[in-house]
Enzyme design. Structure first.
Site, short mmCIF file in Angstrom:
data_model
loop_
_atom_site.label_atom_id
_atom_site.label_comp_id
_atom_site.label_asym_id
_atom_site.label_seq_id
_atom_site.Cartn_x
_atom_site.Cartn_y
_atom_site.Cartn_z
N GLY B 89 20.16 67.21 69.64
CA GLY B 89 18.85 67.59 70.16
C GLY B 89 18.94 68.92 70.88
O GLY B 89 19.73 69.78 70.51
N LEU B 90 18.14 69.06 71.92
CA LEU B 90 18.09 70.29 72.71
C LEU B 90 17.88 71.53 71.84
O LEU B 90 18.59 72.52 71.96
CB LEU B 90 19.37 70.46 73.53
CG LEU B 90 19.52 69.54 74.74
CD1 LEU B 90 20.81 69.87 75.48
CD2 LEU B 90 18.35 69.67 75.68
N CYS B 91 16.95 71.42 70.91
CA CYS B 91 16.65 72.60 70.12
C CYS B 91 15.15 72.74 69.95
O CYS B 91 14.66 72.98 68.86
CB CYS B 91 17.39 72.59 68.79
SG CYS B 91 17.32 71.03 67.96
N GLY B 92 14.43 72.57 71.02
CA GLY B 92 12.99 72.79 71.01
C GLY B 92 12.29 71.81 70.10
O GLY B 92 12.65 70.65 70.00
#
Lengths: 134, 296
Positions: B89-92
């Site tokens: 995750g952590l990709c907008g």
């Protein structure tokens, strides 16, 4: 300056070669064919084998391809290859290991699909060994 | 009102968050470069394959003997959706946008009374879709992107699975969903029909203009098509994987850039608040001392 045709060798991950050559011999499924400049348009599948590039009437470069398809027209010869390695970089022991692996896979294959895959791998390995021995 | 100690520890924690996000941004930036190069290097193959197939498809037309991959099964009851997402995750909005597009399509198909099957490539997509469509997921792949980027063999693995399902008559139409890489800050969720094959427009235009030469085929058109079409599936999937990975890194880079900037703003705000309350406390103490001295 003699006539040249543009040889494009493309693998799924990169455009390997795009340069003018005098003649190239491609291992087609129905037999090898030479491509000279102004060749009539054709599309042919390729069996595992060696592409010979000629310069000055001699073979200047030999590249092993593991099958694919070639499109020839008067100006260029485009080869879409799944795997392409210069023959000089092929290793006899690696090819041998591949052959053994493919033979084992073929024996273990249960479905028609696996079997077809293994047979293809076997063909590739055999062609590699053949390319190395001559 | 937060005490000085609270403020100090908050500032420290935001600072360490900023360090992490900025490191992630830099990692994403360097991975993006590599992924972008790989995606660009793979384009010529896919393009040439596309035009060649387009030409062949028009040559063979809708003959009786046309391969199933080109002509289709004649039905469109079962749809297979192949969804490409990231493992992390952590990709907008990267994963969310693709999942949303898939969900919309799956719902629309279900409303038409069609059966939907899913193949999830990437852990995040499978996680997000399994609650709603858990029973429809036929296969899932994770860890596609190795240390050295994406290998063609992993694409052929997925491609073989798709082809095997098709041969068994498990589905009629296959569509792939992936994020097309436009630039580091822009990715477009794209749906592309994989099976039956849809010809490229370029080849058709060429055909209409009559500029294309008459080709000889060796062995025959049908044999070449039968060889090329399955290969094309693998190539298209490979292309989608590369585009998706470039998009992922681009999305992560811009998301982490934003996060780093936000953290910087937050640190500024908190520092001002911290300084103000420290000054207020000092002033307070002074007033107490002065008024105490005056009272004597």
């Amino acid at each position: 300056m003699t006539d040249t045709t543009v040889l494009e060798l493309v693998s799924p991950s990169a455009l390997l070669k795009s340069e003018p050559v005098e003649m190239v011999v491609v291992p087609g499924t129905d037999g090898n064919f030479g491509v000279l400049p102004k060749h009539s348009p054709m599309i042919s599948t390729i069996r595992p084998g060696v592409i010979d590039i000629y310069a000055g009437g001699k073979v200047s470069e030999r590249i092993f391809v593991a099958g694919g398809v070639a499109e020839v027209n008067p100006e260029r010869c485009t080869i879409l290859a799944e795997e392409a390695v210069p023959v000089a970089d092929l290793k006899a022991d690696e090819a041998q290991a591949r052959l053994e692996q493919a033979t084992a896979d073929l024996k273990a294959a249960s479905t028609a699909h696996d079997k077809a895959n293994a047979e293809r791998a076997l063909d590739i390995a055999r062609a590699q060994i053949a390319a190395l021995t001559n | 009102m937060a005490s000085l100690k609270d403020l100090r520890s908050r500032i420290a924690s935001v600072k360490s968050t900023r360090k992490i996000t900025s490191a992630m941004k830099m990692v994403a930036a360097s991975k993006l470069r590599r992924a972008q190069d790989a995606a660009e290097a793979a384009r010529p193959y896919a393009e040439r394959m596309g035009t060649m197939l387009g030409r062949l498809a028009t040559a063979v037309g809708s003959n009786e003997g046309a391969p199933k991959l080109l002509a289709g099964t004649g039905k469109d009851n079962v749809h297979l959706l192949v969804v490409f997402t990231a493992d992390r995750g952590l990709c907008g909005g990267f994963n969310a946008s693709i999942v949303k597009a898939t969900r919309l399509k799956a719902k629309a198909l279900a409303a038409e009374g069609k059966t939907v099957k899913l193949i999830c490539v990437g852990r995040k997509g499978a996680d997000a879709l399994k609650r709603e469509f858990g029973d429809n997921i036929v296969a899932r792949y994770t860890g596609i992107e190795g240390k050295k980027g994406i290998d063609f063999s992993s694409a052929s693995e997925v491609g073989d699975k798709v082809l095997a399902l098709y041969d068994e008559g498990e589905f009629d139409v296959c569509t792939i969903f992936y994020n097309k890489f436009v630039s580091a800050i822009s990715q477009v969720a794209t749906a592309q029909q994989l099976i039956p094959f849809v010809g490229e427009e370029a080849a058709e235009q060429e055909e209409a203009a009559g500029t294309s030469a008459v080709y000889d085929y060796e062995p025959s058109e049908e044999a070449i098509l039968a060889d090329l079409l399955p290969r094309n599936v693998g190539v298209q999937i490979f292309g989608a994987m590369l585009e998706s990975s470039a998009s992922e890194h681009g999305a992560r880079m811009s998301a982490m850039d934003n996060a780093t900037r936000n953290a910087g703003d937050m640190i500024d705000r908190l520092s001002i608040q911290y300084n103000r309350s420290r000054q207020a406390q000092i002033t307070n103490e002074l007033i107490e001392i002065i008024s105490g001295a005056e009272a004597l």
